[in-house]
Design a protein around this motif. Structure first.
Motif, PDB file in Angstrom:
ATOM      1  N   GLY A  16       0.862  -1.196   0.083  1.00  0.00           N
ATOM      2  CA  GLY A  16       0.255  -0.079  -0.028  1.00  0.00           C
ATOM      3  C   GLY A  16       0.923   1.388  -0.250  1.00  0.00           C
ATOM      4  N   THR A  17       0.426   2.323  -0.812  1.00  0.00           N
ATOM      5  CA  THR A  17       0.995   3.744  -0.727  1.00  0.00           C
ATOM      6  C   THR A  17       0.116   4.664  -1.506  1.00  0.00           C
ATOM      7  N   VAL A  82      -6.535  -0.125   1.829  1.00  0.00           N
ATOM      8  CA  VAL A  82      -5.461   0.048   2.378  1.00  0.00           C
ATOM      9  C   VAL A  82      -5.652   0.412   4.029  1.00  0.00           C
ATOM     10  N   GLY A  83      -6.719   0.078   4.450  1.00  0.00           N
ATOM     11  CA  GLY A  83      -7.097   0.318   5.746  1.00  0.00           C
ATOM     12  C   GLY A  83      -8.382   1.212   5.979  1.00  0.00           C
ATOM     13  N   VAL A  84      -8.399   2.095   4.976  1.00  0.00           N
ATOM     14  CA  VAL A  84      -9.404   2.996   4.895  1.00  0.00           C
ATOM     15  C   VAL A  84     -10.127   2.891   3.341  1.00  0.00           C
ATOM     16  N   PRO A  85     -11.307   3.088   3.166  1.00  0.00           N
ATOM     17  CA  PRO A  85     -11.988   3.172   1.689  1.00  0.00           C
ATOM     18  C   PRO A  85     -11.812   4.368   1.094  1.00  0.00           C
ATOM     19  N   VAL A  87      -9.896   6.167  -2.693  1.00  0.00           N
ATOM     20  CA  VAL A  87      -9.089   5.964  -3.691  1.00  0.00           C
ATOM     21  C   VAL A  87      -7.986   6.659  -4.017  1.00  0.00           C
ATOM     22  N   GLY A  88      -7.351   7.208  -2.922  1.00  0.00           N
ATOM     23  CA  GLY A  88      -6.119   7.950  -2.849  1.00  0.00           C
ATOM     24  C   GLY A  88      -4.808   7.133  -2.595  1.00  0.00           C
ATOM     25  N   TYR A  89      -5.278   6.096  -2.521  1.00  0.00           N
ATOM     26  CA  TYR A  89      -3.935   5.030  -2.200  1.00  0.00           C
ATOM     27  C   TYR A  89      -4.275   3.720  -3.050  1.00  0.00           C
ATOM     28  N   MET A  90      -3.067   2.944  -3.154  1.00  0.00           N
ATOM     29  CA  MET A  90      -3.060   1.632  -3.964  1.00  0.00           C
ATOM     30  C   MET A  90      -3.255   0.723  -2.709  1.00  0.00           C
TER      31      MET A  90
END
Length: 236
Positions: A16-17, A82-85, A87-90
């Motif tokens: 995740g990033t 990534v632990g939160v819903p 779209v700002g993360y992979m």
């Protein structure tokens, strides 16, 4: 007779990033996986592999009591984050939930092994999945239900149905497969013969407009009453 099924969950991990690292993660000349790996996209590869297997099953898995294509792999849940819903993360993890239908003549353990083997082979084609293979969680198993059409209870129910509804049209079988599951599977596992007969149409089962025709409900009650009376020897 009804098919067996499994509730299967397949999970994939990523790295995740922030979404801004995507270019560096996937483009030639970038950092590759060290910059990020989107678990959602890796899981899509697993889903595509199982769609190919399902197409193969449509040809190779058959049973005379069931319509073609019933034995299938049905993806019903897909989730990744990534632990939160956001779209700002992979996504660093993702999972897909399947309902797996298998034929009565098949060994359930062999079915599980076939699916895991197919996914494993598909994962070998992807560098990340090769090093971080998908994991499997077989969450539940609904066993096959299969009572011989020669069982005397079948004859009783066929006669009772004909007495209430009239004989079936010429050429139409008096018995058929049940393209769902029921408690008959668990009764049979305890040595109690069980046959599925009831009102309704499976097209409306678990649907937003699920419903039951009350005329069929009343007719079925009459069929049950006749069958019980005959089976218990009190038909007169």
């Amino acid at each position: 007779m009804s098919a067996g099924n499994f509730n299967l969950e397949i999970s994939v991990k990523g790295h995740g990033t922030h979404a801004g690292n995507r270019g560096a993660a996937i483009r030639a000349g970038g950092e590759g996986p060290s910059a990020g790996v989107n678990a959602v996209e890796k899981l899509i590869k697993v889903v595509q592999a199982l769609q190919d297997l399902e197409q193969e099953w449509g040809i190779t898995k058959r049973h005379p009591a069931f319509p073609p294509g019933l034995f299938s792999l049905v993806p019903g849940v897909f989730h990744g984050d990534v632990g939160v819903p956001s779209v700002g993360y992979m996504a660093d993890h993702a999972y897909v939930g399947y309902l797996v239908w298998y034929a009565p003549q098949e060994d359930p353990e062999a079915v599980k092994a076939e699916i895991e083997r197919h996914v494993h082979h598909a994962a070998q084609l992807d560098p990340w999945l090769r090093e971080n293979p998908p994991t499997f969680s077989w969450r539940s198993h609904w066993p096959v239900a299969d009572v011989s059409t020669e069982h005397p209870l079948v004859d009783v129910l066929v006669r009772s149905r004909s007495a209430v509804l009239g004989p079936p049209p010429a050429g139409r079988p008096a018995t058929a497969s049940f393209n769902a599951v029921s408690d008959a599977s668990f009764l049979q596992a305890q040595g109690i013969p069980a046959i599925v007969l009831g009102p309704g149409n499976i097209r409306y089962a678990h649907a937003v407009d699920e419903r039951l025709n009350m005329r069929e409900w009343r007719e079925c009650a009459r069929i049950y009453a006749r069958a019980i009376a005959e089976w218990c020897g009190t038909a007169d």
